[in-house]
Design a protein around this motif. Sequence first.
Motif, PDB file in Angstrom:
ATOM      1  N   THR A  61       0.743  -1.101  -0.015  1.00 31.29           N
ATOM      2  CA  THR A  61      -0.218   0.204   0.040  1.00 31.29           C
ATOM      3  C   THR A  61       0.919   1.390  -0.089  1.00 31.29           C
ATOM      4  O   THR A  61       1.449   1.581   0.910  1.00 31.29           O
ATOM      5  N   PRO A  63       0.997   5.280  -0.644  1.00 30.87           N
ATOM      6  CA  PRO A  63       0.139   6.516  -0.412  1.00 30.87           C
ATOM      7  C   PRO A  63      -0.346   6.938  -1.948  1.00 30.87           C
ATOM      8  O   PRO A  63       0.196   6.897  -2.942  1.00 30.87           O
ATOM      9  N   ALA A  64      -1.398   7.595  -1.766  1.00 29.03           N
ATOM     10  CA  ALA A  64      -2.345   7.986  -2.978  1.00 29.03           C
ATOM     11  C   ALA A  64      -1.380   9.000  -3.868  1.00 29.03           C
ATOM     12  O   ALA A  64      -0.680   9.676  -3.405  1.00 29.03           O
ATOM     13  N   GLY A  65      -1.054   8.614  -5.047  1.00 27.43           N
ATOM     14  CA  GLY A  65      -0.592   9.387  -6.278  1.00 27.43           C
ATOM     15  C   GLY A  65       0.858   9.202  -6.180  1.00 27.43           C
ATOM     16  O   GLY A  65       1.676   9.768  -6.776  1.00 27.43           O
ATOM     17  N   ASP A  84       8.080   9.899  -5.102  1.00 26.50           N
ATOM     18  CA  ASP A  84       8.015  11.274  -4.280  1.00 26.50           C
ATOM     19  C   ASP A  84       9.276  11.374  -3.423  1.00 26.50           C
ATOM     20  O   ASP A  84       9.470  12.188  -2.600  1.00 26.50           O
TER      21      ASP A  84
END
Length: 105
Positions: A61, A63-65, A84
């Motif tokens: 999982t 993080p979003a994006g 990121d």
Amino acid sequence: MKTPPDAELPDALPASLRWLKGLVTVLTAVMIIGVLTIVALLVIRLNATSVPVLVAPGDFTLPAGVGAVGISVIDGQSVIVGDDGVIRVYDSETRTLVQEFRIGE
């Protein structure tokens, strides 16, 4: 008739050459044992069964994006580098986040 002491045996080697001959014999034996040991260890190591760790980036999982740039498995832990700039370490069995590192800190 007595033989002179100079002409004991025609095939006799001087003491220094006998010592050298013994040294070469011991070295040869040690090298043979070493090569046999290395071959035995290679055979044992190459015939060992290893359990492959199957890991897919979608199993974790993020993080979003955030997308995965790189993934690696090290000692039962999965390391995922995100786009990121964060390195995330997950447990490979439970798929839970263990630690995060920001690149450049």
